[in-house]
Every structure is written in C-alpha cells, then in structure tokens.
Design an enzyme around this catalytic site. Sequence first.
Site, mmCIF file in Angstrom:
data_model
loop_
_atom_site.group_PDB
_atom_site.id
_atom_site.type_symbol
_atom_site.label_atom_id
_atom_site.label_comp_id
_atom_site.label_asym_id
_atom_site.label_seq_id
_atom_site.Cartn_x
_atom_site.Cartn_y
_atom_site.Cartn_z
ATOM 1 N N SER A 15 14.200 18.769 25.381
ATOM 2 C CA SER A 15 13.950 20.007 25.017
ATOM 3 C C SER A 15 13.804 19.631 23.552
ATOM 4 O O SER A 15 13.345 20.250 22.802
ATOM 5 C CB SER A 15 15.293 19.837 24.881
ATOM 6 O OG SER A 15 15.615 20.826 26.048
ATOM 7 N N GLY A 16 14.193 18.105 23.485
ATOM 8 C CA GLY A 16 14.349 17.461 21.391
ATOM 9 C C GLY A 16 12.504 17.370 21.074
ATOM 10 O O GLY A 16 12.153 17.751 20.311
ATOM 11 N N THR A 42 15.299 16.248 31.399
ATOM 12 C CA THR A 42 16.558 16.555 31.514
ATOM 13 C C THR A 42 17.449 17.723 31.888
ATOM 14 O O THR A 42 17.255 18.324 33.225
ATOM 15 C CB THR A 42 17.891 15.575 30.889
ATOM 16 O OG1 THR A 42 17.704 13.878 31.529
ATOM 17 C CG2 THR A 42 19.327 15.412 32.205
ATOM 18 N N CYS A 43 17.635 18.828 30.736
ATOM 19 C CA CYS A 43 18.013 19.756 30.876
ATOM 20 C C CYS A 43 17.821 21.049 31.513
ATOM 21 O O CYS A 43 18.148 20.980 32.642
ATOM 22 C CB CYS A 43 18.530 19.852 29.421
ATOM 23 S SG CYS A 43 19.171 21.878 29.256
ATOM 24 N N CYS A 48 21.518 20.920 32.383
ATOM 25 C CA CYS A 48 22.244 21.654 32.013
ATOM 26 C C CYS A 48 21.994 22.997 33.191
ATOM 27 O O CYS A 48 22.852 24.058 33.420
ATOM 28 C CB CYS A 48 22.497 21.769 30.946
ATOM 29 S SG CYS A 48 21.391 20.955 29.856
ATOM 30 N N LYS A 51 21.856 23.040 36.873
ATOM 31 C CA LYS A 51 24.089 22.521 36.976
ATOM 32 C C LYS A 51 24.223 24.329 36.873
ATOM 33 O O LYS A 51 25.625 24.231 37.900
ATOM 34 C CB LYS A 51 23.853 21.484 36.371
ATOM 35 C CG LYS A 51 25.474 21.288 36.301
ATOM 36 C CD LYS A 51 26.308 22.016 35.331
ATOM 37 C CE LYS A 51 25.996 22.260 34.276
ATOM 38 N NZ LYS A 51 26.081 21.211 33.439
ATOM 39 N N ALA A 115 4.039 6.097 28.187
ATOM 40 C CA ALA A 115 3.392 5.351 27.078
ATOM 41 C C ALA A 115 4.182 4.493 26.431
ATOM 42 O O ALA A 115 5.566 4.713 26.986
ATOM 43 C CB ALA A 115 2.848 7.484 26.424
ATOM 44 N N TYR A 178 32.343 15.456 31.689
ATOM 45 C CA TYR A 178 31.637 17.020 32.375
ATOM 46 C C TYR A 178 31.018 16.854 33.173
ATOM 47 O O TYR A 178 30.768 17.544 34.160
ATOM 48 C CB TYR A 178 31.276 17.202 31.372
ATOM 49 C CG TYR A 178 30.139 16.940 30.936
ATOM 50 C CD1 TYR A 178 28.611 17.885 31.051
ATOM 51 C CD2 TYR A 178 29.794 15.436 29.764
ATOM 52 C CE1 TYR A 178 27.623 17.495 30.549
ATOM 53 C CE2 TYR A 178 29.020 15.474 29.585
ATOM 54 C CZ TYR A 178 27.237 15.735 29.912
ATOM 55 O OH TYR A 178 26.030 15.170 29.706
ATOM 56 N N GLU A 182 32.570 19.245 36.647
ATOM 57 C CA GLU A 182 31.799 20.149 36.973
ATOM 58 C C GLU A 182 31.201 20.118 38.391
ATOM 59 O O GLU A 182 31.240 20.872 39.126
ATOM 60 C CB GLU A 182 30.616 20.333 36.398
ATOM 61 C CG GLU A 182 31.116 20.669 34.570
ATOM 62 C CD GLU A 182 29.309 20.066 34.492
ATOM 63 O OE1 GLU A 182 29.655 21.473 32.262
ATOM 64 O OE2 GLU A 182 28.408 19.693 34.025
ATOM 65 N N ARG A 205 38.202 12.582 28.108
ATOM 66 C CA ARG A 205 37.934 12.035 27.104
ATOM 67 C C ARG A 205 37.456 12.253 25.843
ATOM 68 O O ARG A 205 36.454 13.131 26.108
ATOM 69 C CB ARG A 205 37.847 10.993 26.821
ATOM 70 C CG ARG A 205 39.506 10.054 27.585
ATOM 71 C CD ARG A 205 38.257 8.486 27.378
ATOM 72 N NE ARG A 205 37.603 8.327 27.981
ATOM 73 C CZ ARG A 205 36.673 6.769 27.695
ATOM 74 N NH1 ARG A 205 37.054 5.615 26.649
ATOM 75 N NH2 ARG A 205 35.663 6.643 27.768
ATOM 76 N N THR A 312 21.979 19.183 24.087
ATOM 77 C CA THR A 312 20.325 19.114 23.924
ATOM 78 C C THR A 312 20.469 20.029 23.188
ATOM 79 O O THR A 312 19.460 20.134 22.307
ATOM 80 C CB THR A 312 20.825 20.889 25.411
ATOM 81 O OG1 THR A 312 20.504 19.550 26.198
ATOM 82 C CG2 THR A 312 18.923 21.255 25.567
ATOM 83 N N ALA A 342 31.161 22.650 26.549
ATOM 84 C CA ALA A 342 32.045 23.451 26.753
ATOM 85 C C ALA A 342 31.874 22.214 28.239
ATOM 86 O O ALA A 342 30.880 21.720 28.025
ATOM 87 C CB ALA A 342 31.161 24.492 27.754
ATOM 88 N N HIS A 437 40.773 45.508 23.335
ATOM 89 C CA HIS A 437 41.550 45.310 24.143
ATOM 90 C C HIS A 437 41.183 46.280 25.520
ATOM 91 O O HIS A 437 40.591 47.183 25.145
ATOM 92 C CB HIS A 437 43.343 46.164 23.935
ATOM 93 C CG HIS A 437 44.225 46.156 24.798
ATOM 94 N ND1 HIS A 437 44.655 44.939 25.342
ATOM 95 C CD2 HIS A 437 44.561 46.909 25.619
ATOM 96 C CE1 HIS A 437 45.863 44.896 26.123
ATOM 97 N NE2 HIS A 437 45.235 46.464 26.880
ATOM 98 N N GLU A 442 41.086 38.591 23.274
ATOM 99 C CA GLU A 442 42.106 39.646 22.153
ATOM 100 C C GLU A 442 43.177 38.191 21.921
ATOM 101 O O GLU A 442 43.497 38.110 20.593
ATOM 102 C CB GLU A 442 42.559 40.663 22.334
ATOM 103 C CG GLU A 442 43.342 40.575 23.984
ATOM 104 C CD GLU A 442 44.188 41.970 23.972
ATOM 105 O OE1 GLU A 442 44.035 42.818 23.860
ATOM 106 O OE2 GLU A 442 43.730 42.609 25.498
#
Length: 448
Positions: A15-16, A42-43, A48, A51, A115, A178, A182, A205, A312, A342, A437, A442
Amino acid sequence: MAEYDYDLFTIGAGSGGVRASRVAAAHGARVAVAEEYRVGGTCVIRGCVPKKMLVYGAHFAEDLEDARHFGWDIPECRFDWVKLRDNVLGDVDRLNGLYTQTLENHGVEIFHERATITGPHEITLSSGERKTAGYILVATGARPHVPSFPGHELGITSNEAFHLDAIPRRVLIAGAGYIANEFAGIFHEFGARVTLMNRSDQLLRGYDEALRDRLLQISIAKGIDFRFQAAFEKIEKNRDGSLTVFMTNHDPLEVDCVMFATGRVPNIEGLGLDAAGVAVNEGNAIVVDAYSKTSVDHIYAIGDVTDRVQLTPVAIREGQAFADTVFGGKPATVDYSCIPSAVFSHPPIAGVGLTEAQARNQLGAIEVYTSDFRPMKNVVAHRNERALYKMVCDAATGRVVGIHMIGPDAPEIMQVAAVAVKAGLTKADFDATVAIHPTMSEELVLMK
C-alpha cells in the site's frame, strides 16, 4: 537526474510503495517498482482486506441464529469454507489487478522480481539486470514472527490461514494482539474449538483496559479457551496428523492446527542495507527521520519496515508525504498523534487517543464518562453481550482526549468520532449535538 535510469526506484509494491510510486509519477518522476510476490502487499493480498472478508463471513453464523428471533424461519445451514476461501482469494486477484493497473496507468514500470541495493544509486534485480535511480525507496513491509522452539515448523501463520483446505476442528492460536483475537473469533464462528495462548496474562496491550476485559469476558462466554502465562516448550506431530503442544504452566494440549500470531518483523534481509550504510535499530526496523529519510540521503523507507506505526493507512500517508516532499516540492510529514485503530474481533473494538491510564499519567486530572448498554438488536435476539463506550476528557478544559468502544459496528462509528477527537472538541460539544435515535452511536452524545 538524467544520469540515472529512474528518478525513483521503489522496492516493494504494498500500500505504501504503490501510493509513493503513483504520486511521484504524477509529479513527473520516472519511476520503477520491484515486487517479488504480488502487487498490493500484505494488506491487500494476505492481511486486512481478505481478513475482513472472513470476518464478514464469520458474522453470518450469529446473524443467522439471531434472525430466528426476528421472525425468520431459518433452516439448518451448512457452511462451505472452500467456497468462501475461493471467493475471497478471487477478490484478492481482482485487487491485485487493480493495483497493478493503477501503477501502469501512471507510467510506473513494474519488475516482478526481487531487488537488492548493490551500489550508492544501484539496484540489482534477481535476473541479474542492474538499474540506477536518483532515489531509492524501501517499502518491503513486515512478515509474521515465528518463535523458535522444537516443532515450530509444524505451525502456520496468518499468511497460510487464508489458504487452508478446511477449517481445523481444534485450533491453538499463539498471541494476544489484534491478529490473534481476530482469527480466534473467525475460527470460532466457523465451528472450530479455539484456544488462545499467551505468554502474559493480558490481551491487546495498548487498548483501554476496560475494553480488553470486556472482550475477554465475552470471548469466554462464547466458548473460546484461554491459556495465560504459557510459553511453548515443543510441538509433536501424532500418528493421526494431530499436534500435541507442550507449554509452561499448563497441561499439554492436542489440536489440529497451531497458528502463530506473535508479532511481525520488518523485511530487511537480503536488501543490501548494510552495504549501503542504512541504519537499523535493535528490532531490525529501518531508522528514518520525520521525512522518511534513512541514514543515507538518497534512500528513504516507509511503512512496516520502519520503526513507526504498523498500520496500512499510516503507510499510505507516509508514501504520499514522501512523494510530495521529494518530487512535488511540498515538504510534508505525517502526524502520528491521535491515530484511530480497530480490532475486528467478535465483537469489535475501536479506539482513538489516550486510554484512561495514559490520560491519568499525562494529564493528572481527568474525567471519564462511560455507557454500558445492551444493543437493541441483542435484546430481541436474546443475546446477553453488552457494548461499552468510554470517553476520556481533560478535567481542566473538557477536551475529549480519548474515545474507546467495544460493540457492534464500533470501528464504523469510531471513524467519525476520531475526527472530533483530532479536532480537539470538548465534552460540551458532544453534549450539544442532537442524538440520532435509536442508534448505538447516540450514546456518544448522551454520556453523563
């Protein structure tokens, strides 16, 4: 930089790396990318995105059960893991193609091979071809850590979990972060007997303690077993193909699969960093400054291979800032404060800003507001799980410095709440906002 083949050569198309390369090319740079596996990183390929698709699939186990309480006549259902697995992997193929197309549409040349940095401005591909570049960007990410002990090779990591031929009947997951929580929820909802094992006595943690305790309580009630203060001694394979896990402070456990979710380590091996003079820290992460520059002026690094935040969206922002700084004439850095995150557990957790403990240590006087409630859907479904929302405020100013929640759709709600915390809004600002509501969200504007 006409003396070089490229203005920028990026190693790693996650991603980066993709964001940095695409934006640099949009700024007019001549860009090439080398990726030894698949474009997307990876993502997209093994993290992610697939997953989260498994999380969606796992939620149907409870949704189908709950639907009966809402008047739906649901027949006995059969879960087909292979169908879900193949559909998920099919979408991964689609995303891999889209990421590749994005690079190609911006004129980025892609080398589907490994590379290595072999000179001050030189990169050597696994084919033996050599390329030169004015700038080199390392964006090789990280990989799952596998602890070393007798029989460790018998286990799998999250990488392999997406390709299993069947859901194991009994699964031991090592770790308490996480990824461990998960996959514990995913495997459990798919019918596996799940045991989560950890060296300490804590889960997750860094997240607020009240939320961690609530997740533990709910997970135990669902039937997930926990073994704390447990370290691996050895794993032995039995005649029937099952595994016996020997651990400290607990009896041996027979399972069908052991999955390691014990952290991630930067991918720096074989990149030529030592010869290039790029400094790494004791955790083998590349050390960079605020602009992602390494100890070598023309070599930069972003994402999980560095010593910053392994998320990510953070890697994407780092890639954008790098390209804008080096090729766009707009120096930019990433603000690492107040990053929301999250855990897509069952139920999910989300948080932003300071936990209660962190706020007490940093600010001294704080005010804490909570809402502990049973979501309306759970009431009708005869499900006893309770949601917990917590708001942490600076007592002197009323500014909201942290919001933490566990419950259905917590990550979706948190994204907007994070904007408010980032903007420095106060408890009074939340109180002055009219509630929608009936919703779970809320509760954020009704805490007293």
